[in-house]
Design an enzyme around this catalytic site. Structure first.
Site, PDB file in Angstrom:
ATOM      1  N   GLU A 184       7.040   0.592   5.154  1.00 41.00           N
ATOM      2  CA  GLU A 184       6.641  -0.540   3.745  1.00 41.00           C
ATOM      3  C   GLU A 184       5.026   1.121   3.869  1.00 41.00           C
ATOM      4  OE1 GLU A 184       5.706  -4.717   5.190  1.00 41.00           O
ATOM      5  OE2 GLU A 184       7.368  -4.519   6.154  1.00 41.00           O
ATOM      6  N   ILE A 185       5.653   1.668   3.625  1.00 38.29           N
ATOM      7  CA  ILE A 185       3.616   2.611   2.877  1.00 38.29           C
ATOM      8  C   ILE A 185       3.643   2.042   2.177  1.00 38.29           C
ATOM      9  CG2 ILE A 185       3.310   4.793   2.494  1.00 38.29           C
ATOM     10  CD1 ILE A 185       4.469   6.065   5.549  1.00 38.29           C
TER      11      ILE A 185
END
Length: 559
Positions: A436-437
Site C-alpha cells: 500500500e505504498i
C-alpha cells in the site's frame, strides 16, 4: 547562572556515561566495500562478529573481537560517540544485544545528533538467555560535530543491557545507488543470447535481430476503486502502466455485507472482470480487519457464538465465490495494532482464520499485512521483531502463512532503516510485498515525488522484495494520501516519477546484427519477449521468457 535545555542535560549525561565506560571516540572515515545484506532473526548463544569489522565504531581494546559493553541503568546506555557525521550519507548500524534483569524487552537504538533530540534508528526484542541482532540505520538532514548512539529500554524497567559487535558503516549516495543498480542487474535482469541458424544448421552472420519486451515479470501495480468501472480512459491509463492491482475497499466486509445477510458482490465482480480481461494479477484485500472502526456495525454487538458464525460465513461466502481468482489474500489485516476478533474469539482466532482460508482457497498465498514495520521504528506495536515473532507464532499454531505484507504508508522515509528491516525479514525466506505504498499528503507535491522515488528504488532493488503496490486509487475528490494524476489523468509529480521508473525498469528496443558466431546478446529485464530475425528476404519470429536465473538464457532461431 548557567542553564541547560532538557536535550542539553540529556546529552551531557550521555557524554559523561560514555567517558565513565571508557569508550574510544572515533571520527567518521570513508566507507569501504559493498553493502552487507546479512541479518539474523534467531537468538544465538554467542554474538557474530561485527559487520564491516565495526565500520567507524572502535572500542578501546582493539584485541577484543566482539567488544562487549554493559550498563546497569538500561535507560540511556551503553552508547557510542561519533564525530563529524555527514549530511545525506547513508549510515547502517548494527549490534548484538543481551539482557539481565528481565527475560525479554524491546530495546531501541537511538541517535542524538549534537543537541537536536534523539531519533530511533533500530529496534530489537532482546532476551536474557541469548544474543539478539539489531539492524537499522539513518540519514542526517545536516552535518553534525558530535553524535551519540545509545540504547534505551522501551518500558524503562531497570535492567542490564550488554551490547556486542557494534558497527556503524557510512555509504555515500552514489555508493548506495550503485548497490541498488547492482542488485537490479543480478535479480531483475538476465543475459540472453539469440542464436540464428539456417535450415542446414549453419551460422547466419549479419542477420538483423530485434527484441521487444511484451510483459514484465516483476509485479508493479496500484490500488483501484469502483471509479475505474465504465471509465475507459482511466482503464487504458491503468493497463498501460501496471500488471498488478488490489481493490481499495470493495472486498472489505463492510462493503460486501453492510447488513447481516445482505451480500453485495456486484462491484468487485465487475472490477475482477476488468483486471482479468487485461491479464492483470490481483491481490485479495482483505478477509478480516482487526480494527474495530473498520468492522461492519452489525458485527460489533454480536455475542461470541454469533460472531464466530458470522466470521465463518464471511470466509465461506468470500472464498467460495472467488476461489482461484486472487493470487494473495490479506487474511487478518493489521493484527499487530488491533485485536477486535482475537479479543472476542480468543487468541487463536487468527490461526483459525488462516486455516479456514487455506482450506477454502488452497492456491492463494496468505499474507500478514501491517503498517509501521517498514516506515518507522518508533511504533512499539509493529517493530520488525514483533512482526517476525507474530508470524512465527501463527505458523507454529498451524497457520499456512506464506507472505509478508508491508503497507508502506510513509512520512519521510529512512532508507537505511528500510533496507535493514527488509534484511531481517528476508531471513524468513518468504515473499515480501509492499502492499500500500504512498507518501503522506502533509508534504507538498514535489517532496512527495522525491520521497516516493527513494522508496520505490529501495523496494525494487532489494533482493527479497517480490512485488510493489501503490495505494493510489483515483477518486474525483482525490486519493487516500497520494494521487498519481488528477481526475483528468494529467500526471502529478509522483505520477511523473512512476512513469519514469516504469520506463527505466523495462527493456527498451534491443536490436543489432548477429556476430561471427551467428549470435546476438543483450541484457533484459525479466519477462516475456518477442524476437524478430531478418536475413536476406526471410523473416522469422519467436517468443521466449526471461525468468530468474544466473546463467545466460539461450534462444535458437532458424531462418
Amino acid at each position: 547562572m548557567m542553564s541547560f535545555s532538557l536535550h542539553a542535560v540529556r546529552y551531557l549525561v550521555l557524554y559523561w556515561m560514555l567517558l565513565q565506560c571508557g569508550r574510544e571516540l572515533v571520527a567518521a572515515v570513508p566507507p569501504d566495500g559493498w553493502y552487507d545484506y546479512t541479518a539474523y532473526t534467531d537468538c544465538r548463544g554467542q554474538p557474530e562478529p561485527a559487520l564491516y569489522n565495526g565500520g567507524i565504531l572502535r572500542f578501546g581494546n582493539s584485541d577484543d573481537p566482539t567488544g562487549y559493553r554493559t550498563t546497569e541503568t538500561g535507560v540511556f546506555s551503553p552508547a557510542f560517540v561519533v564525530y563529524n557525521l555527514n549530511k545525506t550519507t547513508m549510515y547502517t548500524f548494527s549490534s548484538w544485544v543481551k539482557l539481565e534483569g528481565a527475560s525479554s524487552a524491546l530495546i531501541t537504538a537511538r541517535l542524538a545528533p549534537d543537541n537536536a533530540g534523539a531519533r530511533c534508528i533500530g529496534t530489537v526484542l532482546a532476551r536474557s538467555d541469548c544474543w539478539a541482532f539489531l539492524k537499522g540505520g539513518f540519514v542526517l538532514d545536516w552535518p553534525t560535530q558530535t553524535s551519540v548512539i545509545f540504547f534505551q529500554n522501551a518500558d524503562k524497567t531497570p535492567m542490564k543491557i550488554t551490547v556486542a559487535s557494534g558497527s556503524l558503516q557510512p555509504f555515500t549516495p552514489d555508493q548506495w545507488s550503485m548497490h541498488q543498480k547492482d542488485t537490479i542487474r543480478k535479480r531483475r535482469k538476465r543475459m540472453a543470447t539469440i542464436h540464428v541458424a539456417d535450415q542446414q544448421g549453419g551460422r547466419v552472420v549479419g542477420a538483423s535481430v530485434s527484441v521487444r519486451q511484451t510483459s514484465k515479470d516483476f509485479p508493479f501495480g496500484s490500488a483501484i476503486a469502483s471509479t475505474i468501472l465504465g471509465n475507459q480512459a482511466y482503464q487504458k491509463w491503468f493497463v498501460d502502466r501496471f500488471n498488478a492491482a488490489v481493490f481499495e475497499d470493495e472486498l472489505k466486509w463492510y462493503s460486501t455485507e453492510p447488513m447481516s445477510g445482505q451480500l453485495r458482490f456486484d462491484v468487485p465482480d465487475q472490477m475482477l472482470a476488468f483486471v482479468r480481461s487485461h491479464r492483470v494479477m490481483v491481490r485479495g484485500h482483505n478477509i478480516f480487519w482487526e480494527n474495530q472502526d473498520a468492522t461492519p456495525s452489525w458485527v460489533k454487538g454480536l455475542s461470541p457464538d454469533d460472531l464466530r458464525a458470522a466470521v465463518n460465513g464471511r470466509i465461506q461466502n468470500l472464498m467460495t465465490r472467488y476461489r482461484g481468482e486472487f493470487a494473495h489474500w490479506d487474511v487478518n489485516n493489521e493484527m499487530l495494532h488491533y485485536n477486535f476478533y482475537e479479543q472476542r474469539l480468543g487468541a487463536n482466532a487468527s490461526v483459525e482464520f488462516f486455516s479456514v482460508a487455506q482450506d477454502a482457497d488452497p492456491l492463494a498465498t496468505l499474507f500478514m499485512n501491517e503498517f509501521n514495520v517498514i516506515e518507522t521504528c518508533d511504533d512499539v506495536s509493529s517493530t520488525v521483531d514483533t512482526y517476525v515473532a507474530r508470524l512465527k507464532d501463527l505458523r507454529a499454531g498451524g497457520a499456512v502463512l506464506e507472505g509478508i505484507g508491508l503497507e508502506g504508508h510513509f512520512l519521510k522515509p529512512n532508507i537505511p532503516l528500510m533496507r535493514a528491516v527488509l534484511d531481517k525479514l528476508a531471513t524468513l525466506g518468504l515473499p515480501i510485498w509492499f502492499t500500500e505504498i504512498d507518501i503522506s499528503n502533509r508534504y507538498d507535491a514535489q517532496t512527495q515525488a522525491v520521497y516516493l522515488e527513494q522508496v520505490l528504488r529501495e523496494a525494487y532493488s532489494h533482493p527479497a522484495v517480490t512485488g510493489v503496490m501503490l495505494w493510489t486509487a483515483l477518486h474525483p475528490n482525490g486519493c487516500y494520501q497520494m494521487c498519481l494524476t488528477d481526475w483528468n489523468l494529467n500526471n502529478l509529480p509522483v505520477g511523473d516519477v512512476v512513469d519514469r521508473l516504469l520506463q527505466e525498469w523495462q527493456t527498451g528496443q534491443a536490436a543489432g546484427p548477429t556476430d561471427a558466431h551467428g549470435a546476438y546478446s543483450f541484457s533484459g529485464f525479466l519477462g516475456e519477449y518477442i524476437v524478430s530475425v531478418t536475413y536476406a528476404n526471410s523473416t522469422s519470429q519467436a517468443t521466449f521468457s526471461l525468468s530468474p536465473g544466473d546463467e545466460t538464457r539461450h534462444i535458437n532461431i532458424q531462418i
